[in-house]
Design an enzyme around this catalytic site. Sequence first.
Site, PDB file in Angstrom:
ATOM      1  N   SER A   6      74.069  -5.081   8.220  1.00 13.32           N
ATOM      2  CA  SER A   6      74.883  -3.891   8.513  1.00 13.32           C
ATOM      3  C   SER A   6      74.644  -3.465   9.954  1.00 13.32           C
ATOM      4  CB  SER A   6      74.509  -2.725   7.594  1.00 13.32           C
ATOM      5  OG  SER A   6      74.535  -3.120   6.246  1.00 13.32           O
ATOM      6  N   GLU A  56      64.031   2.756   2.275  1.00 11.25           N
ATOM      7  CA  GLU A  56      65.445   2.448   2.037  1.00 11.25           C
ATOM      8  C   GLU A  56      65.836   2.880   0.633  1.00 11.25           C
ATOM      9  OE1 GLU A  56      66.467  -1.691   2.452  1.00 11.25           O
ATOM     10  OE2 GLU A  56      68.610  -1.254   2.431  1.00 11.25           O
TER      11      GLU A  56
END
Length: 392
Positions: free
Chosen positions: A163, A246
């Site tokens: 990403s 995360e």
Amino acid sequence: MDLAYTAEHEALRKQVRAWLKQNLPKKERGAATMEDEAHKVAESKAWQRKLLEAGYVAMGWPRKYGGREADLMTQTVVNEELVTARAPSLIGMMGIQMVGATLITWGTEEQKERYLPKILTAEEIWCQGYSEPGSGSDLASLKTRAELVGDEFVINGQKVWTSYAHIADWMFCLVRTDPDAPKHKGISYVLIDMKTPGITVRPLVQINGDSGFNEVFFEDVRVPRKNLVGELNQGWLVANSTLSHERNMLGSTTRTQMMFDGVLRLARTRQRNGRVAAEDPVVQQRLADLLTRVEAMKLHSYRQLTDAIKGRSPGIAASVNKLVSTELNHEIAALGMELLGSYATLSKASAHVVDRAIWPWEFMFTMGMIIGGGTSQIQKNIIAERGLGMPK
Ligand SMILES: Cc1cc2nc3c(=O)[nH]c(=O)nc-3n(C[C@H](O)[C@H](O)[C@H](O)COP(=O)(O)OP(=O)(O)OC[C@H]3O[C@@H](n4cnc5c(N)ncnc54)[C@H](O)[C@@H]3O)c2cc1C
């Protein structure tokens, strides 16, 4: 557990709400889609700087590195208000929540001074180079090779699903530095300047039309040894601390509650079997099931918060949070799609579109969230093995 907010927190909530009323950018979806890229990136960076100046970015970080050393409740209140106001997500989120938080724990003083300020201001955007073709869930099998030659690593290999790589200035990356050691023990965590010769970034187009992630190829990419974080071959330890950040980052109760409120509004305005959908017993049953799970998730996250405030080990809470929130978000979006029926296929451009086509977007986006940061099956394995003590 005390479920009430203190007067001090309520005052802070008011203050944040008033600030957001004055300062929130007009558009709802800042960096979520990547059309009109350069403009959006610049807008998103400006938004992060504005929030930083107001003191609402990386509030928990030490003052020495630009934070406010705010307690967890303060951070939670601010976060709740940002989500409720539909504030654009931070373009530098990976920098702040993942590599930034990791550097504070593992980085040298020189690394902290070099990287942290530019992470906060979004002057430098980061991407996460973990997954590879064939090494996603089984991350420790990664093959991207880094050979130490003098004072440099020479890196060859490929990452995938990266990403932000197409807009990133830096990558925090896992590389294999000892191919002969057991797989978890031969990995190192390095910081790579994305402008280094030998790096090729190829964007991938997703199911929702965005191109948020990429393939990244490394061909004899030379990285100074001083960009190593933690010890050589200790990258697995460093990486795991980033992964738990995360998993925490992915679970947000406020967002789930708002999605549920949205689907409830939809049920109250759409028709089904000749009456308002919300009066249909099958829809009511679905709504009741989802709401019960939203409430359970909320209580679980309060418990997690209480544990964190009291300094108790979070155990597998981050995995439970990730599993429950991402699956629930997707199921709420799926009900939204069902309530829309064939209207769900309309694009934003159609005159008949409902809710600016947010439901099909959410349906596809939330599907990706179930996979990213460790799939549901992997979270269930962690919960079973580490939480319930079941055999592998
Ligand atoms: C939106 C999104 C953003 C992402 N961003 C990044 C990023 O920035 N950086 C990055 O490095 N990666 C990123 N990823 C990649 C992500 O981490 C991987 O997709 C994920 O870890 C799964 O790996 P995989 O795709 O290789 O699937 P696989 O590991 O091949 O899994 C395929 C299927 O098998 C199941 N499975 C695999 N192993 C087991 C097991 N032991 N037990 C039970 N079931 C199992 C999985 O649950 C899955 O259903 C992103 C992914 C998505 C969807």
